[in-house]
Scaffold this motif. Structure first.
Motif, PDB file in Angstrom:
ATOM      1  N   ASP A  42       0.834  -1.208   0.000  1.00  0.00           N
ATOM      2  CA  ASP A  42       0.000   0.000   0.000  1.00  0.00           C
ATOM      3  C   ASP A  42       0.863   1.251   0.000  1.00  0.00           C
ATOM      4  OD1 ASP A  42      -2.121  -1.717   0.139  1.00  0.00           O
ATOM      5  OD2 ASP A  42      -2.838  -1.055   2.092  1.00  0.00           O
ATOM      6  N   GLY A  43       0.359   2.286  -0.628  1.00  0.00           N
ATOM      7  CA  GLY A  43       1.072   3.556  -0.647  1.00  0.00           C
ATOM      8  C   GLY A  43       0.921   4.325   0.652  1.00  0.00           C
ATOM      9  N   THR A  44      -0.022   3.921   1.475  1.00  0.00           N
ATOM     10  CA  THR A  44      -0.239   4.573   2.767  1.00  0.00           C
ATOM     11  C   THR A  44      -0.165   3.524   3.870  1.00  0.00           C
ATOM     12  OG1 THR A  44      -2.634   4.256   2.643  1.00  0.00           O
ATOM     13  CG2 THR A  44      -1.757   6.323   1.747  1.00  0.00           C
ATOM     14  N   PHE A  45       0.005   4.002   5.073  1.00  0.00           N
ATOM     15  CA  PHE A  45       0.077   3.095   6.220  1.00  0.00           C
ATOM     16  C   PHE A  45      -1.296   2.483   6.474  1.00  0.00           C
ATOM     17  CE2 PHE A  45      -0.011   2.021  10.718  1.00  0.00           C
ATOM     18  CZ  PHE A  45       1.159   1.285  10.826  1.00  0.00           C
ATOM     19  N   PRO A  46      -1.371   1.161   6.671  1.00  0.00           N
ATOM     20  CA  PRO A  46      -2.665   0.527   6.936  1.00  0.00           C
ATOM     21  C   PRO A  46      -3.077   0.725   8.400  1.00  0.00           C
ATOM     22  CG  PRO A  46      -0.948  -1.138   6.867  1.00  0.00           C
ATOM     23  CD  PRO A  46      -0.293   0.191   6.538  1.00  0.00           C
ATOM     24  N   HIS A  47      -3.904   1.706   8.645  1.00  0.00           N
ATOM     25  CA  HIS A  47      -4.267   2.048  10.017  1.00  0.00           C
ATOM     26  C   HIS A  47      -5.071   0.971  10.728  1.00  0.00           C
ATOM     27  CE1 HIS A  47      -2.476   5.952   9.837  1.00  0.00           C
ATOM     28  NE2 HIS A  47      -3.063   6.160   8.672  1.00  0.00           N
ATOM     29  N   GLU A  48      -5.551  -0.011   9.978  1.00  0.00           N
ATOM     30  CA  GLU A  48      -6.239  -1.123  10.627  1.00  0.00           C
ATOM     31  C   GLU A  48      -5.303  -1.953  11.495  1.00  0.00           C
ATOM     32  OE1 GLU A  48      -5.134  -2.654   6.483  1.00  0.00           O
ATOM     33  OE2 GLU A  48      -5.843  -0.778   7.348  1.00  0.00           O
TER      34      GLU A  48
END
Length: 100
Positions: A24-30
């Motif tokens: 993912d290009g962003t941090f997986p906040h899950e």
């Protein structure tokens, strides 16, 4: 807010989280779910991290402020204790608590 996780198989969830971390290009906040954060807080953060925050500690709490503050206090006490013990030279292995 489906993210591709299997809700019945732990190993598949961990494999999916690993995939999200790598691709993912962003941090997986899950990831907060894996750390034991309340699902409602994780959901609210993912929807809008600035709206409705009641308190901040190890995570942003959006619901049940009292329970969150109690948890933050317990985590702080544990962190202080373990830092102190490690600072005194106690090996980490000697500090592991078996919950069984």
């Amino acid at each position: 807010m489906e993210k591709g996780y299997s809700y019945t198989e732990t190993q598949r969830c961990i494999a999916e989280l690993s995939k999200h971390l790598k691709e993912d290009g962003t941090f997986p906040h899950e990831v907060g779910l894996f750390l034991g954060y309340p699902p409602s807080d994780v959901k609210c953060f993912m929807e809008n991290p600035f709206k409705g925050v009641r308190c901040i500690g190890c995570w942003k709490a959006y619901s049940n402020e009292d329970a969150a503050r109690e948890t933050f206090d317990r985590y702080k006490k544990c962190t202080t204790f373990y830092r102190d013990q490690i600072g005194r030279g106690k090996p980490l292995e000697a500090l592991i608590v078996n919950a069984d």
